[in-house]
Write a protein that holds these residues in place. Structure first.
Motif, mmCIF file in Angstrom:
data_model
loop_
_atom_site.group_PDB
_atom_site.id
_atom_site.type_symbol
_atom_site.label_atom_id
_atom_site.label_comp_id
_atom_site.label_asym_id
_atom_site.label_seq_id
_atom_site.Cartn_x
_atom_site.Cartn_y
_atom_site.Cartn_z
ATOM 1 N N ALA A 1 25.407 18.749 4.817
ATOM 2 C CA ALA A 1 26.512 18.349 3.948
ATOM 3 C C ALA A 1 27.789 19.061 4.347
ATOM 4 C CB ALA A 1 26.173 18.620 2.478
ATOM 5 N N GLY A 2 27.980 19.189 5.660
ATOM 6 C CA GLY A 2 29.253 19.664 6.177
ATOM 7 C C GLY A 2 30.132 18.467 6.510
ATOM 8 N N PHE A 3 31.033 18.624 7.459
ATOM 9 C CA PHE A 3 31.908 17.525 7.840
ATOM 10 C C PHE A 3 31.102 16.273 8.211
ATOM 11 C CE2 PHE A 3 35.455 20.537 8.256
ATOM 12 C CZ PHE A 3 36.541 19.739 7.924
ATOM 13 N N ALA A 4 30.026 16.446 8.986
ATOM 14 C CA ALA A 4 29.246 15.300 9.455
ATOM 15 C C ALA A 4 28.476 14.646 8.319
ATOM 16 C CB ALA A 4 28.293 15.741 10.562
ATOM 17 N N GLY A 5 27.805 15.451 7.514
ATOM 18 C CA GLY A 5 26.999 14.893 6.442
ATOM 19 C C GLY A 5 27.810 14.166 5.388
ATOM 20 N N LEU A 6 28.940 14.754 5.001
ATOM 21 C CA LEU A 6 29.765 14.130 3.973
ATOM 22 C C LEU A 6 30.306 12.783 4.440
ATOM 23 C CD1 LEU A 6 31.771 17.190 2.575
ATOM 24 C CD2 LEU A 6 29.759 16.091 1.585
ATOM 25 N N TYR A 7 30.827 12.749 5.656
ATOM 26 C CA TYR A 7 31.370 11.477 6.144
ATOM 27 C C TYR A 7 30.267 10.441 6.316
ATOM 28 C CZ TYR A 7 33.811 8.060 9.043
ATOM 29 O OH TYR A 7 34.348 6.894 9.544
ATOM 30 N N SER A 8 29.082 10.874 6.759
ATOM 31 C CA SER A 8 27.963 9.945 6.934
ATOM 32 C C SER A 8 27.575 9.304 5.606
ATOM 33 C CB SER A 8 26.758 10.672 7.536
ATOM 34 O OG SER A 8 27.024 11.138 8.840
ATOM 35 N N VAL A 9 27.458 10.113 4.562
ATOM 36 C CA VAL A 9 27.089 9.571 3.255
ATOM 37 C C VAL A 9 28.138 8.563 2.786
ATOM 38 C CG1 VAL A 9 26.789 10.124 0.805
ATOM 39 C CG2 VAL A 9 25.707 11.558 2.553
ATOM 40 N N HIS A 10 29.413 8.909 2.924
ATOM 41 C CA HIS A 10 30.484 8.001 2.507
ATOM 42 C C HIS A 10 30.439 6.698 3.302
ATOM 43 C CE1 HIS A 10 34.399 6.425 1.453
ATOM 44 N NE2 HIS A 10 34.789 6.487 2.711
ATOM 45 N N LYS A 11 30.300 6.805 4.603
ATOM 46 C CA LYS A 11 30.303 5.623 5.462
ATOM 47 C C LYS A 11 29.120 4.711 5.154
ATOM 48 C CE LYS A 11 31.809 3.562 9.363
ATOM 49 N NZ LYS A 11 33.192 3.206 9.700
ATOM 50 N N LEU A 12 27.933 5.295 5.058
ATOM 51 C CA LEU A 12 26.724 4.504 4.852
ATOM 52 C C LEU A 12 26.657 3.899 3.453
ATOM 53 C CD1 LEU A 12 24.343 7.052 6.570
ATOM 54 C CD2 LEU A 12 24.706 4.709 7.390
ATOM 55 N N ARG A 13 26.992 4.692 2.452
ATOM 56 C CA ARG A 13 26.865 4.241 1.059
ATOM 57 C C ARG A 13 28.040 3.365 0.617
ATOM 58 N NH1 ARG A 13 27.793 8.571 -3.493
ATOM 59 N NH2 ARG A 13 29.926 7.914 -2.982
ATOM 60 N N ASP A 14 29.248 3.877 0.832
ATOM 61 C CA ASP A 14 30.423 3.224 0.254
ATOM 62 C C ASP A 14 30.971 2.097 1.107
ATOM 63 O OD1 ASP A 14 30.202 5.101 -1.766
ATOM 64 O OD2 ASP A 14 31.621 6.486 -0.827
ATOM 65 N N GLN A 15 30.826 2.204 2.418
ATOM 66 C CA GLN A 15 31.386 1.171 3.284
ATOM 67 C C GLN A 15 30.348 0.177 3.786
ATOM 68 O OE1 GLN A 15 33.866 2.863 6.385
ATOM 69 N NE2 GLN A 15 34.971 4.173 4.963
ATOM 70 N N MET A 16 29.057 0.589 3.789
ATOM 71 C CA MET A 16 28.013 -0.295 4.295
ATOM 72 C C MET A 16 27.015 -0.727 3.225
ATOM 73 S SD MET A 16 27.356 1.641 7.961
ATOM 74 C CE MET A 16 26.085 0.478 8.472
ATOM 75 N N GLY A 17 27.066 -0.078 2.077
ATOM 76 C CA GLY A 17 26.182 -0.465 0.976
ATOM 77 C C GLY A 17 24.728 -0.126 1.184
ATOM 78 N N LEU A 18 24.427 0.879 1.996
ATOM 79 C CA LEU A 18 23.044 1.249 2.266
ATOM 80 C C LEU A 18 22.552 2.324 1.299
ATOM 81 C CD1 LEU A 18 23.061 1.369 6.185
ATOM 82 C CD2 LEU A 18 22.387 -0.516 4.672
ATOM 83 N N ASP A 19 21.241 2.407 1.203
ATOM 84 C CA ASP A 19 20.589 3.422 0.361
ATOM 85 C C ASP A 19 20.429 4.682 1.208
ATOM 86 O OD1 ASP A 19 19.009 4.989 -1.233
ATOM 87 O OD2 ASP A 19 17.312 3.600 -1.318
ATOM 88 N N VAL A 20 21.153 5.733 0.866
ATOM 89 C CA VAL A 20 21.177 6.940 1.685
ATOM 90 C C VAL A 20 20.940 8.164 0.821
ATOM 91 C CG1 VAL A 20 23.688 7.057 1.479
ATOM 92 C CG2 VAL A 20 22.573 8.310 3.304
ATOM 93 N N THR A 21 20.215 9.123 1.367
ATOM 94 C CA THR A 21 20.095 10.430 0.733
ATOM 95 C C THR A 21 20.310 11.494 1.797
ATOM 96 O OG1 THR A 21 18.767 11.795 -0.773
ATOM 97 C CG2 THR A 21 17.598 10.796 1.073
ATOM 98 N N ALA A 22 20.872 12.627 1.373
ATOM 99 C CA ALA A 22 21.135 13.726 2.298
ATOM 100 C C ALA A 22 20.413 14.975 1.821
ATOM 101 C CB ALA A 22 22.634 13.989 2.406
ATOM 102 N N PHE A 23 19.932 15.758 2.780
ATOM 103 C CA PHE A 23 19.309 17.047 2.496
ATOM 104 C C PHE A 23 20.210 18.157 3.003
ATOM 105 C CE2 PHE A 23 15.401 14.338 3.084
ATOM 106 C CZ PHE A 23 15.052 14.301 1.740
ATOM 107 N N GLU A 24 20.459 19.155 2.153
ATOM 108 C CA GLU A 24 21.303 20.287 2.500
ATOM 109 C C GLU A 24 20.613 21.569 2.083
ATOM 110 O OE1 GLU A 24 23.427 23.048 3.612
ATOM 111 O OE2 GLU A 24 24.292 21.099 4.147
ATOM 112 N N ALA A 25 20.455 22.501 3.046
ATOM 113 C CA ALA A 25 19.757 23.751 2.761
ATOM 114 C C ALA A 25 20.551 24.660 1.831
ATOM 115 C CB ALA A 25 19.444 24.482 4.064
ATOM 116 N N ALA A 26 21.869 24.569 1.862
ATOM 117 C CA ALA A 26 22.720 25.422 1.026
ATOM 118 C C ALA A 26 22.780 24.898 -0.400
ATOM 119 C CB ALA A 26 24.122 25.500 1.618
ATOM 120 N N SER A 27 23.396 25.682 -1.260
ATOM 121 C CA SER A 27 23.539 25.275 -2.658
ATOM 122 C C SER A 27 24.791 24.436 -2.890
ATOM 123 C CB SER A 27 23.589 26.510 -3.563
ATOM 124 O OG SER A 27 24.679 27.340 -3.225
ATOM 125 N N GLY A 28 25.595 24.243 -1.835
ATOM 126 C CA GLY A 28 26.800 23.447 -1.971
ATOM 127 C C GLY A 28 27.192 22.832 -0.651
#
Length: 560
Positions: free
Chosen positions: A14-41
């Motif tokens: 959930a750094g630069f790459a993860g955040l943009y990926s979630v936005h692109k896949l979910r909001d622009q492509m309408g796909l079902d996406v989940t992200a895993f992040e080891a940190a608490s934020g």
């Protein structure tokens, strides 16, 4: 997508790459996406690297996302080069603005990733004991997210506090009146350094930044240096409001210029060669760019510095001369002056008062190349000739870069092949983003891509756009599997190695080459051909129907 799958896409990080990926896949492509992040934020590397002085070496106006004009205009950077707190604030703002947290599982580390041949999807295991499946995986695990394990005997015996710059506590630390040294993992609670002695091991980019700040407060700081660094001024300061307003008005133009520059920032063009001008002209150029700060000393002086040893020597001599001017004690200045590798063969380091810190009475430099560290003790550490006592040890010893984060996830591809085994002699990728035998897996800014030689947010956007466009292409054509062809992969590895051999990178032992990790294969981990060239190659691959990839439908799905 089959209803039997848990998700269309799993994103890691959930750094630069993860955040943009979630936005692109979910909001622009309408796909079902989940992200895993080891940190608490959110934040990725900017979540973990909270050490004093942590700062980006790309100017703030460029070290940011370009995908949203509204985001570009609404966010304001206070400094030319943003510090860690500001970058983390920015990424939290992005997560909130686009409501990304609801698709991210925090405090969740990926422990296994196994390709299910029968069902043509990935089974991803996490440290909470759960398994999640998805057709595609996009890894935004980062290039510098796995700190190098301490290789000093006795680290666990030390009875004081041991911290690692890459895993710093989440609260500020007061070093006032303390002596400081560096080694180890940082706790996640505030630390009180009042009245303590501090030692720091390591003088790479993180060490340089941390040492500069710790020296201002520590009662006594001992720096243990094995290899000196070609550090040059960063040139940081408040952003000029008028200049900033002009830059924002021209953001689209600046982004275009940035993407056409080898490093992803619109810097001034260099002169052709350092050895084809007079000594007076050469000094004039170096003086100007050194004073301006940042990557200008490297990228806006002479074009052949990266490839010609003779030209590189002129830059190295100039920087060594500056170190000798700035450090009062000639013996200390000599120790701080690199002589065993070309300038910029390691990632250039930037500083703001680093060399002046060694003029302070409370700062001591120890050369561990001539006087190696033998072991850490309960009260400090011993070199071959001396004993040192500390209350705190700080490790600024770097990362298992590029491949380390991927190796740590237990990735298993076709026919049970482990990524660790495939890469036993060094990474093998196609375009630095895919791997033969590991279908539907995209490595954002992976090994053998421009990655850390480029402006990372733009490099990340390029790779995420490539990956998501490939997924969209498959969906549009009733296909479900994309995999790099073995011959195309070999050709890319050969090409990447040839480009590296044309540069001076192989002449240094650095994390660029994997040389900082004992037993790690020595191979260039970045693509040296330049981001504009790389992007053109990727565009050609797509235009030719994903040349070098095998595209196919999924096998008949079995019941989960």
């Amino acid at each position: 997508m089959s209803h039997s799958q848990t998700h269309d896409v799993i994103v890691i990080g959930a750094g630069f790459a993860g955040l943009y990926s979630v936005h692109k896949l979910r909001d622009q492509m309408g796909l079902d996406v989940t992200a895993f992040e080891a940190a608490s934020g959110v934040g990725g590397t900017w979540f973990w690297n909270r050490y004093p002085g942590a700062r980006c070496d790309i100017e703030s106006i460029h070290y940011s996302y370009s995908f949203s004009e509204e985001l570009q205009q609404e966010w304001n950077w206070p400094e030319r080069y943003a510090g860690q707190p500001e970058i983390l604030d920015y990424l939290n703002h992005v997560a909130d603005r686009f409501d990304l947290r609801r698709n991210i599982q925090f405090n969740t580390r990926v422990t296994s990733m196994v390709w299910d041949e029968e069902n043509s999807f990935w089974r991803v295991g996490t440290d909470d004991g759960k398994t999640t499946t998805a057709r595609y995986v996009i890894s935004g695990a980062g290039n510098l997210s796995v700190p190098k394990e301490p290789d000093f005997p006795g680290v666990k015996d030390f009875q004081g506090d041991v911290y690692v710059t890459g895993n710093w506590p989440q609260e500020p630390v007061d070093f006032t009146g303390k002596r400081v040294g560096v080694i180890g993992n940082w706790p996640q609670e505030p630390v009180d350094f009042t009245g303590k002695r501090v030692g720091v091991i390591g003088t790479g980019s993180s060490g340089i930044q941390a040492i500069t700040e710790i020296a201002k407060q520590a009662g006594h700081l001992t720096v243990f240096q094995r290899t000196p660094n070609f550090a040059t001024p960063i040139g940081n300061g408040p952003i000029d409001p008028e200049l900033y307003a002009d830059q924002k008005a021209r953001y689209a133009e600046l982004r275009k210029e940035a993407r056409n520059h080898v490093q992803g920032v619109p810097l001034e063009a260099p002169l052709p060669s350092a050895i084809e001008v007079s000594a007076e002209k050469r000094k004039e150029v170096y003086d100007k760019r050194y004073a301006q700060g940042g990557f200008r000393m490297f990228l806006s002086t002479f074009a052949d510095i990266y490839h010609s040893k003779a030209s590189n020597d002129t830059a190295a001599d100039y920087i060594r001369g500056k170190i000798q001017e700035r450090v009062v004690d000639p013996a200390v200045a000599e120790l701080l002056s690199p002589t065993d590798h070309p300038y910029a063969a390691k990632r250039p380091a930037f500083e703001n008062g680093y060399f002046e810190a060694f003029n302070q009475d409370n700062v001591e430099l120890v050369d561990v190349k001539s006087n190696p560290i033998e072991r850490v003790t309960a009260t400090g550490l011993n070199t071959t000739t001396d004993e040192y006592e500390f209350d705190v040890l700080v490790l600024a010893t770097g990362f298992d870069a590029m491949t380390g984060p991927l190796m740590a996830m237990g990735i298993v591809g076709r026919n049970g092949e482990r990524l660790q085994d495939k890469w036993a002699d060094g990474p093998e990728t196609y375009l630095g983003i895919t791997v033969n035998g590991f279908p539907n897996l995209f490595l954002i800014t992976g090994p053998q891509s421009p990655s850390v030689l480029y402006n990372m947010p733009l490099a990340i956007e390029d790779h995420v756009d490539f990956a998501t466009a490939a997924i969209a292409h498959l969906n549009e054509h009733d296909l479900a599997i994309i995999e790099a062809d073995a011959e195309a992969e070999k050709a890319w590895v050969d090409h990447a190695n040839e480009k590296a051999a044309e540069s001076l990178l192989p002449e240094a032992n650095s994390w660029f080459m994997g040389s900082n990790i004992p037993g790690k294969p020595r191979r260039c981990l970045v693509y040296v051909g330049g981001a504009p060239t790389y992007r053109a190659i990727c565009d050609e691959v797509v235009a030719e129907g994903y040349r070098g990839f095998e595209l196919s439908p999924a096998v008949e799905l079995a019941q989960l």
